[in-house]
Enzyme design. Structure first.
Site, PDB file in Angstrom:
ATOM      1  N   HIS A  98       0.836  -1.206   0.000  1.00  0.00           N
ATOM      2  CA  HIS A  98       0.000   0.000   0.000  1.00  0.00           C
ATOM      3  C   HIS A  98       0.872   1.257   0.000  1.00  0.00           C
ATOM      4  CE1 HIS A  98      -3.356   2.695   1.116  1.00  0.00           C
ATOM      5  NE2 HIS A  98      -2.467   3.266   1.912  1.00  0.00           N
ATOM      6  N   GLU A  99       1.892   1.279   0.846  1.00  0.00           N
ATOM      7  CA  GLU A  99       2.782   2.441   0.886  1.00  0.00           C
ATOM      8  C   GLU A  99       3.566   2.566  -0.419  1.00  0.00           C
ATOM      9  OE1 GLU A  99       2.232   4.536   3.048  1.00  0.00           O
ATOM     10  OE2 GLU A  99       1.044   3.234   4.355  1.00  0.00           O
ATOM     11  N   HIS A 102       1.541   4.410  -2.873  1.00  0.00           N
ATOM     12  CA  HIS A 102       1.670   5.867  -2.757  1.00  0.00           C
ATOM     13  C   HIS A 102       2.926   6.355  -3.483  1.00  0.00           C
ATOM     14  CE1 HIS A 102      -1.724   6.749  -0.277  1.00  0.00           C
ATOM     15  NE2 HIS A 102      -1.315   6.016   0.753  1.00  0.00           N
TER      16      HIS A 102
END
Length: 230
Positions: A98-99, A102
């Site tokens: 998920h990071e 980003h």
């Protein structure tokens, strides 16, 4: 003289949703933290491999805390907490991906992330100034011209927190979608494992929905306080 502020009632639905969302993300993370991924990749290894796929220039580092993982677009770094970076669980892999999502958003110039980053300084200033300005206006009183102006200004400033929360939602949803796609395309998780990763990320996304609801209800509360003093 005792005075009961009835406007606190407005916040009850948001407090309930926030508590449920926090309980769900804690429950999902704890449950899938006990299930190791078949690939055996840790959070750091997951992020490193996904970044290498497109040579995204991002630095990884370890941070303290629990569920404090984040991507910082200012210095192009991903900070992973110990329970994520050093673990090979499904939860750790999902959060690390998920990071990385980003980081991909930043690398590709994703509009949602660029817009959110651009309004951060304004939103921080406005949100921090909103309550003091509003309550100074409240002290002056609704019968005073200055009081009304300051209360309205406080409400306007606080609305920036709602704007920021709403802008954050699609950014977070998109990062989670990217994470699941990347994990599947790069064969880091199997189909059954993807389901577990999706549950973790979906639970985490609910906390952002709850934050938006709380911002909206707090805005309604300020309006109700102003109107009740008129």
């Amino acid at each position: 003289m005792f005075f009961w502020d009835w406007t606190w009632i407005i916040l009850i639905p948001g407090l309930i949703v926030s508590a449920i969302a926090q309980a769900k993300v804690t429950s999902a993370f704890n449950a899938y933290s006990r299930i190791p991924s078949r690939s055996g990749l840790t959070g750091f290894e997951t992020a490193r491999r996904l970044l290498a796929v497109r040579n995204v220039p991002v630095t990884l580092h370890s941070i303290s805390g629990n569920l404090t993982d984040h991507f910082d677009p200012r210095d192009k770094t991903i900070g992973l907490s110990q329970p994520v970076g050093n673990s090979s669980s499904l939860a750790a892999v999902a959060v690390a991906a998920h990071e990385t999502g980003h980081a991909y958003q930043d690398y590709e110039g994703y509009f949602g992330l660029k817009f959110r980053n651009a309004i951060v300084p304004i939103c921080n200033f406005a949100t921090n100034a909103a309550w003091p300005i509003f309550f100074i206006g409240l002290i002056f009183g609704a019968a005073s011209q200055y009081g009304v102006v300051l209360m309205n200004l406080g409400i306007l400033f606080f609305s920036f927190s709602l704007v920021f929360s709403l802008v954050t939602l699609p950014v977070e949803f998109n990062a989670s979608h990217r994470a699941l796609v990347m994990l599947k395309e790069n064969q880091m998780l199997g189909e059954d494992e993807i389901k577990g990763a999706r549950r973790v990320l979906s639970a985490a996304a609910m906390t952002y929905v709850a934050a938006s609801l709380m911002a909206f209800l707090n805005l309604l509360r300020l309006i109700a306080i102003r109107d009740s003093r008129s």
